[in-house]
Motif scaffolding. Structure first.
Motif, mmCIF file in Angstrom:
data_model
loop_
_atom_site.group_PDB
_atom_site.id
_atom_site.type_symbol
_atom_site.label_atom_id
_atom_site.label_comp_id
_atom_site.label_asym_id
_atom_site.label_seq_id
_atom_site.Cartn_x
_atom_site.Cartn_y
_atom_site.Cartn_z
ATOM 1 N N TYR A 162 0.816 -1.210 0.000
ATOM 2 C CA TYR A 162 0.000 0.000 0.000
ATOM 3 C C TYR A 162 0.854 1.266 0.000
ATOM 4 O O TYR A 162 0.431 2.290 -0.530
ATOM 5 N N GLU A 200 1.793 1.584 -3.655
ATOM 6 C CA GLU A 200 0.634 1.999 -4.446
ATOM 7 C C GLU A 200 0.082 3.358 -4.021
ATOM 8 O O GLU A 200 -0.838 3.866 -4.647
ATOM 9 N N ASP A 226 -1.759 4.009 -1.477
ATOM 10 C CA ASP A 226 -3.138 3.817 -1.026
ATOM 11 C C ASP A 226 -3.176 4.124 0.472
ATOM 12 O O ASP A 226 -3.020 3.247 1.313
ATOM 13 N N THR A 227 -3.384 5.383 0.791
ATOM 14 C CA THR A 227 -3.251 5.850 2.164
ATOM 15 C C THR A 227 -4.286 5.245 3.102
ATOM 16 O O THR A 227 -3.965 4.889 4.234
ATOM 17 N N ASN A 265 -5.874 2.281 3.021
ATOM 18 C CA ASN A 265 -5.512 0.907 3.364
ATOM 19 C C ASN A 265 -4.213 0.852 4.164
ATOM 20 O O ASN A 265 -4.055 -0.005 5.030
#
Length: 70
Positions: free
Chosen positions: A26, A29, A31-32, A34
């Motif tokens: 994460y 990616e 994806d803060t 998650n």
């Protein structure tokens, strides 16, 4: 994260490994949301295994990220 949750109370060391893999993914990616959730869950697991230093660090990282994205 599903594997980490399933192993949380059966094999905490394996669960920690999978949470760390999720956190790395994460982070890559960006994806803060998650990332924050996984840091929080990992910190809870550390607290239950009496590793308060890592628990505290994880909670702070999650809090800082949450404040950055509001």
């Amino acid at each position: 994260m599903i594997k980490a949750e399933a192993l949380k109370y059966i094999k905490p060391d394996s669960s920690i490994y999978y949470f760390k893999k999720s956190i790395a993914l994460y982070t890559k990616e960006q994806d803060t949301l998650n990332l924050i959730n996984n840091l929080y869950e990992l910190s809870n697991l550390y607290a239950h295994t009496v590793d308060y230093g890592n628990s505290y660090d994880g909670y702070w990282k999650a809090l800082i990220l949450a404040e950055l994205v509001k």
